[in-house]
Design an enzyme around this catalytic site. Structure first.
Site, mmCIF file in Angstrom:
data_model
loop_
_atom_site.group_PDB
_atom_site.id
_atom_site.type_symbol
_atom_site.label_atom_id
_atom_site.label_comp_id
_atom_site.label_asym_id
_atom_site.label_seq_id
_atom_site.Cartn_x
_atom_site.Cartn_y
_atom_site.Cartn_z
ATOM 1 N N CYS A 1 1.052 1.084 -4.223
ATOM 2 C CA CYS A 1 1.968 1.816 -3.348
ATOM 3 C C CYS A 1 2.288 0.937 -2.143
ATOM 4 C CB CYS A 1 1.335 3.123 -2.885
ATOM 5 S SG CYS A 1 0.995 4.281 -4.208
ATOM 6 N N GLY A 2 3.505 0.491 -2.057
ATOM 7 C CA GLY A 2 3.919 -0.383 -0.958
ATOM 8 C C GLY A 2 4.119 -1.807 -1.425
ATOM 9 N N LEU A 3 5.323 -2.345 -1.180
ATOM 10 C CA LEU A 3 5.625 -3.715 -1.586
ATOM 11 C C LEU A 3 6.044 -4.563 -0.392
ATOM 12 C CD1 LEU A 3 7.509 -3.543 -5.020
ATOM 13 C CD2 LEU A 3 5.218 -4.409 -4.542
ATOM 14 N N ALA B 1 5.240 1.399 -6.686
ATOM 15 C CA ALA B 1 6.169 2.264 -5.951
ATOM 16 C C ALA B 1 6.306 1.760 -4.520
ATOM 17 C CB ALA B 1 5.691 3.714 -5.957
ATOM 18 N N ASP C 1 -4.688 -2.390 17.420
ATOM 19 C CA ASP C 1 -5.019 -2.893 16.087
ATOM 20 C C ASP C 1 -6.467 -3.380 16.044
ATOM 21 O OD1 ASP C 1 -4.128 -4.137 13.362
ATOM 22 O OD2 ASP C 1 -5.009 -5.818 14.459
ATOM 23 N N LYS D 1 -10.029 -1.937 13.884
ATOM 24 C CA LYS D 1 -10.948 -2.772 13.100
ATOM 25 C C LYS D 1 -12.361 -2.721 13.660
ATOM 26 C CE LYS D 1 -7.064 -5.834 12.052
ATOM 27 N NZ LYS D 1 -6.398 -7.103 12.405
#
Length: 433
Positions: free
Chosen positions: A9-11, A43, A198, A202
């Site tokens: 899922c995710g390109l 997708a 960000d 993490k």
């Protein structure tokens, strides 16, 4: 060999890299995993014309992957919070394993997601969410499992590290940020990178895996690099330090420190030598001592390396029909400790201070007196007559380690002196001893 079906899922950058590496190294990966890992469906909300998918079915509805009964492992690479959460929970509900590179999702919603996965008997793996291609989660959860981990500290955002590296040449923050955006290192809206959000995502995950505590993103302290100047970078160098944007988690008797901020690090320390977009994570264990994990913290195939390592781990579970043996956060759920995150005023650090003073007799004595009254010892002090301008002169001070509460009170008092102009600049310092 058993076939294991993967749906991506995710390109975007990482999704494309994952597809390419899985396809290119299929035979090698099969040899290591003991099964044929097959991309069964892809997708993405936006198609990628530059990616050759062959006969792999493509859809613009990411939920087609979750609802495909042939899919064993859903690889979530769309990013963000709410849609990603809905997708992952739907996959878990459908009995599918999940691999994700989404650190924001895990840091904010991980407790709920892991609980759902535990009940459903499926695996959620997230190695690629922290430090890109560096296998630091595996190192902390498995390689360091014999150790009591006392602290973790790292450069875990490549954009911020690139900016601070370039600023050492005397360049301004805004100039380097613009360059980072042009090079594709920083987003059009760079807030998550330069303001530390960000890195805080993490660090939240690292702290939970290291200390065996629930994820507590909302309780951490975050400070960005947008106020750092070339002047402070240069004078930190004169004192023998470099400024790095670090995430620091430390376990103390009273609780856990969880903080992201610019930090002075001794130039002689390995982490001070990590430049550009690279990441590095220090882990201190009671048995092994300090270890450091270094490498690319982002990028298509570097991050795909970590995504596929998780896919291989999960595929082995699917192929063997066994239960995943490594707990999500490195500790069995019942063993997680509800230890509080300390407020920032309770942390301990050394400090770099830049004080703009009026050029009057006795000013240094007044500054030293204020610090002394609050129990703060001065390690070094720097004042250059050549920097005198308009009757004002910068005073640079490096202190010994004190509580942030003491420093807050000292700064408040210093800024109230008639001999001090403007605000005191404060940057924390760590020696990692």
């Amino acid at each position: 060999m058993k076939d294991v079906s993967v749906g991506i899922c995710g390109l975007g950058t990482v999704g494309g890299g994952t597809f390419n590496v899985l396809t290119r190294n299929a035979r090698l990966i099969a040899g290591r995993s003991g099964c044929n890992i097959r991309i069964a469906r892809v997708a993405s909300r936006r198609p990628r014309n530059d990616l050759e998918l062959g006969d792999v079915p493509f859809s613009t509805d990411i939920f087609d992957v979750v609802n495909d009964p042939s899919i064993d492992i859903v690889v979530e690479l769309i990013g963000g919070y709410e849609v990603a959460k809905e997708l992952v929970l739907a996959a878990i509900s459908n009995g599918k394993h999940v691999v994700t590179a989404n650190k924001a999702l895990i840091a904010v919603h991980g407790n709920e997601i892991f609980e759902a996965a535990e009940k459903a008997g499926v695996v959620v793996a997230y190695e690629a969410g922290v430090a890109g291609g560096i296998p630091v989660i595996k190192a902390v959860r498995e390689g360091m499992s014999a150790n009591r981990i006392d602290w973790i500290a790292g450069i875990i955002n490549g954009t911020g590290n690139y900016i601070l590296t370039e600023m050492r040449a005397g360049r301004e923050f805004s100039e380097v940020l613009k360059e980072a955006q042009e090079l594709g290192y920083a987003e059009a809206d760079p807030t998550f990178d330069v303001e530390g959000i960000d890195a805080a995502h993490k660090l939240t995950i690292l702290a939970s895996a290291g200390f065996g505590v629930p994820l507590q993103f909302e309780k951490g302290f975050t400070e960005g690099i947008s106020k750092i100047t070339p002047y402070d970078i240069a004078h930190a160098e004169l004192l023998g330090y470099r400024i790095k944007h670090l995430g620091i988690a430390r376990r103390r008797e009273e609780g856990i420190e969880l903080r992201v901020h610019p930090t002075l690090v001794p130039q002689s320390h390995l982490i001070a030598q990590v430049d550009g977009v690279l990441n590095a994570v220090l882990v201190d264990g009671d048995a092994v001592g300090q270890t450091m994990y270094y490498g690319p913290g982002a990028g298509d195939e570097a991050t795909a390396s970590a995504v596929i390592a998780d896919v291989v781990d999960v595929a082995r579970v699917v192929a063997s029909g066994s239960k995943h043996q490594v707990p999500y956060l490195g500790f069995e759920p019942a063993a997680l400790e509800d230890i509080s995150v300390l407020p920032m005023e309770d942390i301990q650090s050394a400090y770099y201070l830049r004080i703009t003073a009026l050029d009057r007799p006795g000013v240094l004595a007044k500054i030293a007196s204020v610090l002394s009254e609050h129990g703060i010892n001065i390690e070094s002090i720097m004042q250059k007559e050549s920097e005198l301008k308009d009757g004002r002169i910068p005073v640079i001070i490096l202190t010994h380690t004190v509580q942030e509460r003491q420093m807050n009170r000292s700064i408040e008092e210093l800024e109230g002196l008639s001999d001090i102009d403007g605000q005191v600049v404060r940057i924390r310092a760590e020696n990692f001893n």
